[in-house]
Motif scaffolding. Structure first.
Motif, PDB file in Angstrom:
ATOM      1  N   ALA A   1       5.592 -21.773  59.765  1.00 38.72           N
ATOM      2  CA  ALA A   1       5.829 -22.547  60.985  1.00 38.72           C
ATOM      3  C   ALA A   1       4.510 -22.914  61.655  1.00 38.72           C
ATOM      4  N   ASP A   2       3.604 -21.960  61.731  1.00 40.34           N
ATOM      5  CA  ASP A   2       2.304 -22.234  62.335  1.00 40.34           C
ATOM      6  C   ASP A   2       1.548 -23.294  61.537  1.00 40.34           C
ATOM      7  N   ALA A   3       1.709 -23.266  60.211  1.00 37.95           N
ATOM      8  CA  ALA A   3       1.039 -24.262  59.372  1.00 37.95           C
ATOM      9  C   ALA A   3       1.632 -25.652  59.595  1.00 37.95           C
ATOM     10  N   LEU A   4       2.936 -25.743  59.825  1.00 46.73           N
ATOM     11  CA  LEU A   4       3.532 -27.046  60.145  1.00 46.73           C
ATOM     12  C   LEU A   4       2.866 -27.650  61.376  1.00 46.73           C
ATOM     13  N   VAL A   5       2.602 -26.814  62.357  1.00 49.69           N
ATOM     14  CA  VAL A   5       1.975 -27.297  63.583  1.00 49.69           C
ATOM     15  C   VAL A   5       0.511 -27.658  63.327  1.00 49.69           C
ATOM     16  N   ALA A   6      -0.231 -26.742  62.685  1.00 50.53           N
ATOM     17  CA  ALA A   6      -1.678 -26.913  62.525  1.00 50.53           C
ATOM     18  C   ALA A   6      -2.035 -28.102  61.645  1.00 50.53           C
TER      19      ALA A   6
ATOM     20  N   MET B   1      14.093 -33.695  58.669  1.00 52.34           N
ATOM     21  CA  MET B   1      12.869 -33.370  57.939  1.00 52.34           C
ATOM     22  C   MET B   1      12.492 -31.928  58.275  1.00 52.34           C
ATOM     23  N   GLY B   2      11.845 -31.258  57.331  1.00 52.30           N
ATOM     24  CA  GLY B   2      11.446 -29.892  57.612  1.00 52.30           C
ATOM     25  C   GLY B   2      10.906 -29.174  56.396  1.00 52.30           C
TER      26      GLY B   2
ATOM     27  N   GLY C   1      -0.356 -30.902  61.320  1.00 52.37           N
ATOM     28  CA  GLY C   1       0.168 -32.167  61.811  1.00 52.37           C
ATOM     29  C   GLY C   1       1.501 -32.554  61.210  1.00 52.37           C
ATOM     30  N   LEU C   2       2.049 -31.715  60.328  1.00 50.40           N
ATOM     31  CA  LEU C   2       3.337 -32.055  59.721  1.00 50.40           C
ATOM     32  C   LEU C   2       4.470 -32.033  60.743  1.00 50.40           C
ATOM     33  N   ARG C   3       4.406 -31.105  61.694  1.00 54.18           N
ATOM     34  CA  ARG C   3       5.426 -31.123  62.752  1.00 54.18           C
ATOM     35  C   ARG C   3       5.418 -32.465  63.477  1.00 54.18           C
TER      36      ARG C   3
ATOM     37  N   LEU D   1       2.715 -35.653  51.834  1.00 52.34           N
ATOM     38  CA  LEU D   1       3.782 -35.284  52.755  1.00 52.34           C
ATOM     39  C   LEU D   1       3.661 -35.987  54.102  1.00 52.34           C
ATOM     40  N   ARG D   2       2.431 -36.297  54.494  1.00 47.28           N
ATOM     41  CA  ARG D   2       2.173 -36.777  55.850  1.00 47.28           C
ATOM     42  C   ARG D   2       2.013 -38.297  55.928  1.00 47.28           C
ATOM     43  N   ASN D   3       2.209 -38.994  54.812  1.00 43.96           N
ATOM     44  CA  ASN D   3       2.020 -40.446  54.825  1.00 43.96           C
ATOM     45  C   ASN D   3       3.004 -41.100  55.795  1.00 43.96           C
ATOM     46  N   ARG D   4       2.470 -41.673  56.862  1.00 44.99           N
ATOM     47  CA  ARG D   4       3.319 -42.156  57.947  1.00 44.99           C
ATOM     48  C   ARG D   4       4.118 -43.399  57.562  1.00 44.99           C
ATOM     49  N   ALA D   5       3.568 -44.242  56.701  1.00 40.89           N
ATOM     50  CA  ALA D   5       4.296 -45.448  56.298  1.00 40.89           C
ATOM     51  C   ALA D   5       5.528 -45.082  55.478  1.00 40.89           C
ATOM     52  N   VAL D   6       5.382 -44.092  54.587  1.00 41.79           N
ATOM     53  CA  VAL D   6       6.516 -43.659  53.767  1.00 41.79           C
ATOM     54  C   VAL D   6       7.560 -42.962  54.633  1.00 41.79           C
ATOM     55  N   ILE D   7       7.104 -42.095  55.538  1.00 40.01           N
ATOM     56  CA  ILE D   7       8.028 -41.418  56.446  1.00 40.01           C
ATOM     57  C   ILE D   7       8.785 -42.430  57.295  1.00 40.01           C
ATOM     58  N   ALA D   8       8.095 -43.470  57.754  1.00 38.55           N
ATOM     59  CA  ALA D   8       8.750 -44.483  58.584  1.00 38.55           C
ATOM     60  C   ALA D   8       9.877 -45.186  57.831  1.00 38.55           C
ATOM     61  N   ILE D   9       9.687 -45.392  56.527  1.00 37.28           N
ATOM     62  CA  ILE D   9      10.754 -45.988  55.718  1.00 37.28           C
ATOM     63  C   ILE D   9      11.941 -45.033  55.648  1.00 37.28           C
ATOM     64  N   ASP D  10      11.671 -43.774  55.349  1.00 37.84           N
ATOM     65  CA  ASP D  10      12.738 -42.784  55.258  1.00 37.84           C
ATOM     66  C   ASP D  10      13.507 -42.686  56.576  1.00 37.84           C
TER      67      ASP D  10
END
Length: 408
Positions: A56-61, A35-36, A63-65, A310-319
């Motif tokens: 990169a800073d926005a990924l951190v700020a 992911m990235g 919560g996407l990182r 982008l940040r939906n944790r349930a969808v990311i967990a499936i992926d």
């Protein structure tokens, strides 16, 4: 109760078997898809060191990182048009004044990973098209360039076929040469290849299984931030065109070997662009494919809606499920897919391709759920629970939207 999920098996157009053998292409990488974020879809050749740092800073700020988006990939146009005197690649000095090793260090210090682009022929794609000067592709320089990438602490290489010659033997030679060069460095670099260079009909990435050569293989031409184009053309393809192109290729996916349906276009500006529902469909179906999730929007000015998608944790967990199996259509219905997750889990997607909202149903028997079964399902997007009635689950689905159900 008896629960017997029969599974979904997709036929694979595979005339030569798995190129590169049965083992993974590059050892030491995570089993699940990367992911990235990639610079190309928003910034193209205007990419700079400062832009990469801001993204990169926005990924951190944002919560996407922490949600899993860790690879920061600098696409084409980062390199100077000429190699150094010793033949090595070097950064374009006006846009990357600190150099690529320093940029990689900046990313690593923030808990991110460093990705770069190169070409599998003597030119990169923009050089082939004449929109960027030079001939700095890696063909013939594979060992030297791989050592350079390893010295710069690169974690991800996007390797593009940019040539008017799509001879299969030449492609196998070129992509395998860089794979072997990466292996020789001993550094676990995600190796992402794109064998497709504006090819119409079935592209090389879909026609052949490259899983022994690359970590991830592009299976279509480039994506555009639209619902559909002409899926048989050599130009960009829309979200639903790519979903259709991927449906027969599920059997190729496994630990550290992924089909790449191209980057996410969630939040990417376009004309006419994608509706919120269509963007939700892309996220849903990329998760169903166990595909890499590589964002391409401007992370510094995205809407709350884009961030939430982008940040939906349930969808990311499936992926990111550790079973690493891709879904495929149920009973040859392109609108309904199923994917096995975990030891005994199951996810079903229902995509409404009509121009009006409508109820959609999936029968339990079509999913292999037989016997005295009590089944409910939770929508990964809303958290809403649905109960099976009369042997099927029925949900209301909006125009071009997707409901993503985890069966319980």
């Amino acid at each position: 109760m008896m629960l017997a999920f029969l599974g979904v098996v997709a036929c694979t157009p595979d005339p030569e078997g798995r190129i590169g053998g049965d083992g993974v292409a590059i050892e030491g990488l995570p089993a699940v898809p990367p992911m990235g974020w990639n610079s190309w879809n928003t910034f193209g050749c205007n990419i700079t060191e400062q832009i990469v740092r801001e993204q990169a800073d926005a990924l951190v700020a944002t919560g996407l990182r922490d949600a899993g988006y860790r690879h920061v990939i600098v696409d084409d146009c980062w390199a100077a048009p000429l190699r150094a005197a010793d033949g090595s690649l070097q950064a374009e000095p006006s846009r990357f004044p600190s150099g690529m090793a320093a940029l990689g260090q900046y990313l690593h210090e923030r808990g991110l990973k460093f990705g770069l682009y190169s070409g599998a022929s003597d030119q990169t794609c923009t050089q082939l098209l004449g929109t960027y000067p030079g001939s700095t592709g890696s063909r013939g320089h594979e060992e030297q360039d791989a050592r350079t990438f390893a010295d710069w602490q690169v974690d991800y290489l996007k390797y593009d076929w940019c040539s008017s010659d799509s001879d299969h033997g030449e492609q196998v030679t070129a992509f395998t040469a860089m794979r072997d060069a990466i292996r020789d460095t001993g550094r676990p670099i995600v190796y992402s290849i794109n064998p497709n260079s504006g090819v119409a009909d079935m592209v090389p990435g879909a026609e052949f299984d490259w899983g022994g050569v690359a970590t991830m293989t592009r299976i279509t031409n480039d994506i555009a931030p639209v619902w559909s184009t002409n899926a048989d053309s050599s130009g960009p393809q829309g979200v639903i065109d790519i979903v259709d192109a991927a449906q027969a290729l599920a059997a190729r996916v496994g630990p550290s070997a992924f089909n790449d349906p191209d980057m996410l276009v969630v939040g990417v500006d376009g004309n006419p662009g994608l509706t919120l529902a269509q963007q939700r469909t892309q996220m849903s179906m990329w998760a169903m494919m166990a595909a890499p999730l590589i964002a391409g929007n401007d992370l510094t000015r995205m809407s709350t809606q884009t961030l939430d998608l982008l940040r939906n944790r349930a969808v990311i967990a499936i992926d990111q499920d550790e079973r690493v199996s891709a879904g495929a259509p149920v009973d040859d219905d392109a609108e309904i897919w199923a994917r096995a997750i975990g030891e005994k889990g199951l996810v079903v997607s229902l995509t409404n391709r009509d121009d009006h909202p409508r109820p959609m149903s999936v029968s339990l028997s079509s999913l292999g759920l037989v016997g005295d079964v009590t089944v409910s399902a939770i929508d990964a997007w809303t958290g809403r629970r649905y109960q099976a009635e009369a042997g099927e689950i029925t949900v209301d689905v909006g125009v071009n939207d997707t409901v993503l159900l985890q069966i319980a």
